[in-house]
Motif scaffolding. Structure first.
Motif, mmCIF file in Angstrom:
data_model
loop_
_atom_site.group_PDB
_atom_site.id
_atom_site.type_symbol
_atom_site.label_atom_id
_atom_site.label_comp_id
_atom_site.label_asym_id
_atom_site.label_seq_id
_atom_site.Cartn_x
_atom_site.Cartn_y
_atom_site.Cartn_z
ATOM 1 N N ALA A 41 0.830 -1.214 0.000
ATOM 2 C CA ALA A 41 0.000 0.000 0.000
ATOM 3 C C ALA A 41 0.856 1.252 0.000
ATOM 4 N N LEU A 42 1.971 1.210 0.703
ATOM 5 C CA LEU A 42 2.861 2.370 0.742
ATOM 6 C C LEU A 42 3.535 2.596 -0.612
ATOM 7 N N LEU A 43 3.785 1.530 -1.330
ATOM 8 C CA LEU A 43 4.410 1.660 -2.648
ATOM 9 C C LEU A 43 3.478 2.362 -3.650
ATOM 10 N N THR A 44 2.183 2.171 -3.472
ATOM 11 C CA THR A 44 1.227 2.752 -4.411
ATOM 12 C C THR A 44 0.640 4.069 -3.926
ATOM 13 N N ALA A 45 0.870 4.423 -2.663
ATOM 14 C CA ALA A 45 0.318 5.677 -2.106
ATOM 15 C C ALA A 45 1.017 6.876 -2.721
ATOM 16 N N ARG A 46 0.280 7.865 -2.997
ATOM 17 C CA ARG A 46 0.842 9.085 -3.571
ATOM 18 C C ARG A 46 0.677 10.232 -2.629
#
Length: 82
Positions: free
Chosen positions: A77-82
């Protein structure tokens, strides 16, 4: 006698609550990570990244359920959070 700093599900939940996430008492690490990962905004992601970095690089031992939940739910989720 060696005393280890352990991060269990309750400790992990408390850390998430201290960051402003609303989580009920007794929630599992898996459920907490899934709730936190859902609809994460950029500001929360930034703070959460810092907390996760501190946990993973620190001297405390994460119990397996906590580490697995972080790896399975929060890191993606952190990898895709902007």
């Amino acid at each position: 006698m060696m005393i280890a700093d352990l991060i269990d599900q309750d400790d992990f939940r408390d850390r998430l609550v201290s960051l402003g996430f609303e989580l009920p008492p007794g929630i599992s690490a898996e459920d907490a990570c899934q709730r936190v990962a859902t609809g994460m905004c950029a500001d929360r992601a930034r703070v959460l990244r810092k907390m996760i970095e501190d946990l993973l690089s620190g001297s405390a031992t994460l119990l397996p359920a906590v580490r697995e939940a972080i790896n399975r739910d929060l890191l993606p989720a952190l990898l895709t959070a902007r």
